[in-house]
Structures are given as structure tokens and as C-alpha cells.
Design an enzyme around this catalytic site. Structure first.
Site, PDB file in Angstrom:
ATOM      1  CB  CYS A  51       1.692 104.358  61.005  1.00  0.00           C
ATOM      2  SG  CYS A  51       1.405 102.727  61.736  1.00  0.00           S
ATOM      3  CB  ALA A  54      -2.189 102.643  63.626  1.00  0.00           C
ATOM      4  NE  ARG A  85      -9.771 102.018  67.379  1.00  0.00           N
ATOM      5  CZ  ARG A  85     -10.691 101.357  66.688  1.00  0.00           C
ATOM      6  NH1 ARG A  85     -10.692 100.042  66.614  1.00  0.00           N
ATOM      7  NH2 ARG A  85     -11.621 102.027  66.053  1.00  0.00           N
ATOM      8  CG  HIS A 182      -9.306 104.703  58.597  1.00  0.00           C
ATOM      9  ND1 HIS A 182      -9.339 106.045  58.876  1.00  0.00           N
ATOM     10  CD2 HIS A 182      -9.001 104.091  59.761  1.00  0.00           C
ATOM     11  CE1 HIS A 182      -9.062 106.240  60.158  1.00  0.00           C
ATOM     12  NE2 HIS A 182      -8.849 105.059  60.719  1.00  0.00           N
TER      13      HIS A 182
END
Ligand code: CFM
Ligand code: HCA
Length: 532
Positions: A51, A54, A85, A182
Site C-alpha cells: 500500500c 508501505a 524489509r 514513494h
């Protein structure tokens, strides 16, 4: 029926209509093909996307080691991004908070009465206990719904504690995937962090930033080792083992290297406009690609000493891996692979596979945009839908104080003519062809289908489909986490990657395995008059 038709065959009319444009077959290398990308997934499909939160918290901001990133929301979102991660970090000054999970742990009553009080308390505790260089607040879905004013809390905290505090409205639903996150993270870093240390720009030298390198499995460390050995100075890494502190000085660099185009191209572009720092698309995954990358960086600076040192380092590194390289090439030559990863690795990893004589027959991205497939030249033709328009497009202007000299126009054009990817990314398609297939926002059904059709020797993907693929009898290695191995970047990393690939393909287990559904059906019954 060709492969694409077989994959789409069982879909209902509505699903077919949606998915048909996300699957393309490439007949010749470089053939311009259009693919549908960065759009909403079909509800109910087993996909691998994450999402918006994330992408913002997990991917871009999380790796900053001297920064406390607080997940504002119920505990689940923080918990599931805690250490999964594999962005490694070291702590030269004792400030490494990467292994922690900070969350406001919102409960039902906080959802009803508001969570700002809890957020203030979380920031106070984090500052008092950890003394971070900065605090970042990342909102999860319910925060956007109840309307907590996270910006007001951030401003208030800055005054109270005298450190930078940035709020990100990166609620999971804000975009169609982590890609939106991002962008939101890039905007916040550009607006509040990059260039905030007001140091003067030094004489033009060999100072570089690495953008879109998150130090998964230590990749960034391996890249830095090679670059420093040649003689470059690394100003900041975005953001693997990175720090708020380093990012504040990033505007002083002479060149930005872009490893992952998808997650960071916004910053590369904005830094070009604001500070006139050129960006170069690089790739440290693969032996030949690392060599190409190092030569292009040296070419960019045009410094004879650095060019010579680059060749020396390449020769040394190649000598170190020569024996292993030969061994794994013999073992892997002629094998085929499928590669399904997020937004950049599916392209990068085709190069390291090529180094060992392997061919990628299937590739796909979870959330890349059309430019990552087709090249940046398609950007003007990309139609923005409502979901993309929802994400702020930050406008920056040349900075009066820090706009500095980059390469002269003539040399820039010369390098571009030589196909150096300056301010450009060619995308994945141009390196593929010959009947290979590309699937955007792939789902588990389509993954099974491509396995049936292409029968690759190995399939690279992530945790969500690894075991589904292995249960089908195909070895599957993870290209997100490297199955807890690494680094995979650079010369030595290519050998680690080849070793893991070799171990997976040659594991005797595959010969012994007969999945039950090969010999007996898992479901039997009748429907109407027909036997199923
Ligand atoms: Fe860039 Fe990444 Fe990737 Fe990515 Fe990711 Fe990742 Fe990835 Mo997982 S930033 S787009 S959002 S290279 S976390 S380090 S492995 S999906 S292909
Ligand atoms: C993310 C992170 C992820 C997930 C990995 C996977 C990562 O998408 O939020 O699905 O195996 O690299 O850790 O991409």
C-alpha cells in the site's frame, strides 16, 4: 492460442477487459509496445502489491537510521513493517533506530475521540529516550478517515524539541500501490530535508549521491566500497543506511546516481531543477552492468586519473571473482528464468542472469509505471487518472543560493548520443524480446499460468508467492529479501546471487517432489450433467 491468450482465456468479460492491457508479448528487442500500468488492481485478485504507507514508511523513510519514523495508526501496520524489509544499517554514532518499531498503537477509543494526544505523547517519548536527529510521522488508513491534524502536531513538536519533524499523509488507500507512497516521501524529503543544511557548494569534485539504493542485504555497502576504492566521495545515500544528517547536505553533490528509478526519480528530477545536479541512471546489479556503470560515471566526470583508477579497480574485482564466475557460468548457462518483483529489480536482475548465460523468459512488475517498462520518452503520453492526480506534484524552482555548475551542454549532449542514460531511463522492454512475456501487477493465477506455459528453471519473486511457486514444483528465490542472504550488488554480489541460484536449481529436492495434484485430483464432483 498464444501465451497471452492462454493466460487471459478463463477470465470473465469484465476481468479480461481489465487484464488484457497489462500483459504484453515482446516479439523483437526494442519493439515499442504499450502496457497498462499504475492502475487499480481487480478486487479479489491475489496480487503482490503493498500500500501507499508501505512505500512511504517501509521503503523510502524507514531506512534512515538516525530518524525515528512513527507509524500513526493501529499497531498492525507498524508490526507488519517491522524488520521485514532487509534494509541494513550501521550506527557509527550510536543512532540506529532501524531495528525498532515505533507506533501510536491507536485503539478504538482513539479512533472515536482522535489520536493527536497519543501522537504528541509518542513523539515526546521518542525524543526523550532516543534523541533522534529527526522525527517522521506516517499515517495509516484510519488517520485520514478521522482527520487527525498530523501537520499541526509536527509543527508544534519542532518548536518544543528543536528538531525537524515531518508529517506524511501516506494512508494506505492514498494510491493504487506503494508507488504513491514513494512519491509522497520524495516530496516531504525535498520540501523539508534536502538542502536544509546551509553549507556552501564546494569546488566541483567527485562528490556523488546514490539515489534509490536501500541497502537490502548490504547492497549499498558493496556499491560504496567499490566507489570509494575508485576515489569518489559519497555525500548521501537515499536511503539505505542513510541518515537525515547526510540528506541535509545532499544538495552539495556533483552528480546523482539513480539505482531504483521507480521509487526516487521524483527527487532526481527535482534536484536537477533546484540545484542543477545531473542524474545518471546506473545499475550495480550484474557484472557487465557494474562495469558499464563505473565507466559511465568516470566518463561523466571526464577525469583521466579516475578513468584509469576505474579500470584498475574493475580488473582487480574481476580477478577476485574469476574462478567462481567460470564455475557458475558452466552450471547456469542455458537455464531460463522468470522475474516478478516490485518496480525496478525485474529489469536489473535480467542483467546478472545474462552474465551467467541465463535467459529471462517472463518478467513483471507489481507497481511500475509505463516509463519503467517503455522508457522515459513515454512520460508526456501517460494519461493521469484520478488516483495519480490525488498525489501532490511538487513544483520546485532554481535555488538562488545553491544552484551550481554541472556538465556543460555540449558534453551532456555528447554523452547522451553515446547512449549514456543522463536524465533518462530506457526501461525494461528494450532489453527484452523474442517471444518473452511481461505481466504488470501480476496475480497468483497468472503466475501459475506462466509457469505452466514457459516452465522456467527458476522463478524469482517475493514472500507472497514463493511457496505457491515451490508447491508447483519450481524453485523460487526471493528478490526482495534475497532469502536472508546478500549482498547481490556489484562484482562479489553477483557471485553470491549465482551461488544461491545454483543451489536452488540443483537442489535434489526437485527431483524427488511429485506434488499430490500431479497424481490425484484435489477436488472431485459433478455439476449439472458434466463430470469435473
Ligand atoms: Fe525500488 Fe526497492 Fe524495487 Fe521498490 Fe519494493 Fe524493495 Fe522491490 Mo520489495 S524501492 S521498486 S518498493 S528496488 S521493497 S528495495 S524489493 S518491491 S523491486
Ligand atoms: C513491501 C516490501 C517488500 C515486500 C517483499 C515481498 C520488500 O512491498 O512493502 O513481498 O516479498 O521488499 O520487503 O517489497
Amino acid at each position: 492460442m498464444d501465451a497471452r491468450e492462454v493466460i487471459l482465456d478463463k477470465y470473465s468479460g469484465r476481468v479480461f477487459k481489465n487484464r488484457k492491457d497489462h500483459i504484453v508479448e515482446l516479439d523483437e528487442a526494442g519493439v515499442p509496445k504499450e502496457i497498462a500500468a499504475n492502475s487499480r488492481s481487480v478486487p479479489g485478485m491475489m496480487i503482490n502489491r503493498g500500500c501507499c504507507y508501505a512505500g512511504c514508511k517501509g521503503v523510502v523513510l524507514g531506512p534512515l537510521r538516525d530518524t525515528v519514523v512513527i507509524t500513526h495508526g493501529p499497531i498492525g501496520c507498524g508490526y507488519y513493517t517491522w524488520g521485514t524489509r532487509r534494509n541494513k544499517a550501521d550506527s557509527p554514532d550510536g543512532r540506529n533506530f532501524v531495528q525498532y518499531c515505533f507506533s501510536t498503537d491507536m485503539q478504538e477509543t482513539d479512533i472515536v475521540f482522535g489520536g493527536m494526544k497519543k501522537l504528541r505523547q509518542a513523539i515526546r517519548e521518542a525524543v526523550e529516550i532516543f534523541h533522534p536527529k529527526a522525527v517522521m510521522i506516517c499515517s495509516t488508513c484510519p488517520i485520514g478517515l478521522i482527520g487527525d491534524d498530523i501537520n499541526a502536531v509536527a509543527t508544534e513538536s519542532e518548536k518544543l524539541y528543536g528538531i525537524t519533524c515531518v508529517a506524511y499523509s501516506c494512508e494506505g488507500y492514498k494510491g493504487v500501490s506503494q508507488s504513491a507512497g514513494h512519491h509522497i516521501a520524495n516530496n516531504g524529503l525535498m520540501r523539508r530535508v534536502i538542502g536544509s543544511a546551509k553549507d556552501k557548494i564546494p569546488e566541483r569534485g567527485l562528490r556523488i549521491n546514490i539515489l534509490g539504493e536501500y541497502n537490502i542485504g548490504g547492497d549499498g555497502w558493496e556499491e560504496e566500497r567499490i566507489l570509494k576504492k575508485i576515489g569518489y566521495e559519497i555525500v548521501a545515500v537515499f536511503t539505505g543506511d542513510g541518515s537525515y544528517e547526510a540528506l541535509t547536505h545532499a544538495h552539495t553533490a556533483d552528480l546523482n546516481l539513480v539505482q531504483c528509478h521507480r521509487s526516487i526519480n521524483y527527487i532526481a528530477e527535482m534536484m536537477k531543477t533546484k540545484y542543477n545536479i545531473d542524474w545518471l541512471k546506473v545499475n550495480f546489479v550484474g557484472i557487465d552492468e557494474t562495469i558499464r556503470t563505473l565507466r559511465e560515471i568516470a566518463d561523466y566526470f571526464g577525469n583521466e586519473e579516475i578513468k584509469q583508477r576505474t579500470e584498475e579497480v574493475i580488473a582487480e574485482e574481476l580477478a577476485d571473482i574469476a574462478e567462481d564466475r567460470k564455475f557458475y557460468r558452466q552450471k547456469l548457462e542455458g537455464k531460463t528464468a522468470g522475474v516478478f518483483v516490485g518496480g525496478s529489480r525485474s529489469h536489473h536482475y535480467q542483467n546478472v542472469l545474462k552474465d551467467f548465460g541465463m535467459k529471462t523468459v517472463i518478467a513483471g512488475y507489481e507497481f511500475a509505471h509505463r516509463d519503467d517498462y517503455e522508457g522515459r520518452e513515454v512520460i508526456p503520453n501517460i494519461k493521469l487518472d484520478a488516483d495519480s492526480k490525488n498525489i501532490e506534484q511538487l513544483t520546485v524552482h532554481p535555488d538562488e543560493q545553491f544552484y551550481h555548475v554541472a556538465l556543460d551542454k555540449e558534453r551532456f549532449d555528447e554523452l547522451r548520443k553515446e547512449n549514456v542514460e543522463l536524465e533518462y531511463y530506457k526501461g525494461m522492454f528494450k532489453d527484452m524480446g523474442d517471444g518473452t512475456i511481461v505481466v504488470d501487477d501480476f496475480n497468483h493465477y497468472e503466475t501459475e499460468k506462466v509457469l505452466d506455459i514457459f516452465k522456467p528453471d527458476i522463478f524469482y519473486s517475493g514472500i507472497k508467492d514463493k511457496y505457491m511457486i515451490e508447491k508447483k514444483g519450481f524453485p523460487s528465490n526471493q528478490l526482495h529479501s534475497y532469502d536472508y542472504s546478500g549482498p547481490y550488488a556489484g562484482f562479489k554480489g553477483a557471485i553470491v546471487f549465482a551461488r544461491n541460484t545454483y543451489l536452488s536449481i540443483y537442489a535434489p529436492a526437485w527431483k524427488m517432489l511429485t506434488p499430490p495434484w500431479r497424481t490425484q485430483p484435489t477436488l472431485e464432483g459433478t455439476m449439472g450433467d458434466e463430470n469435473y
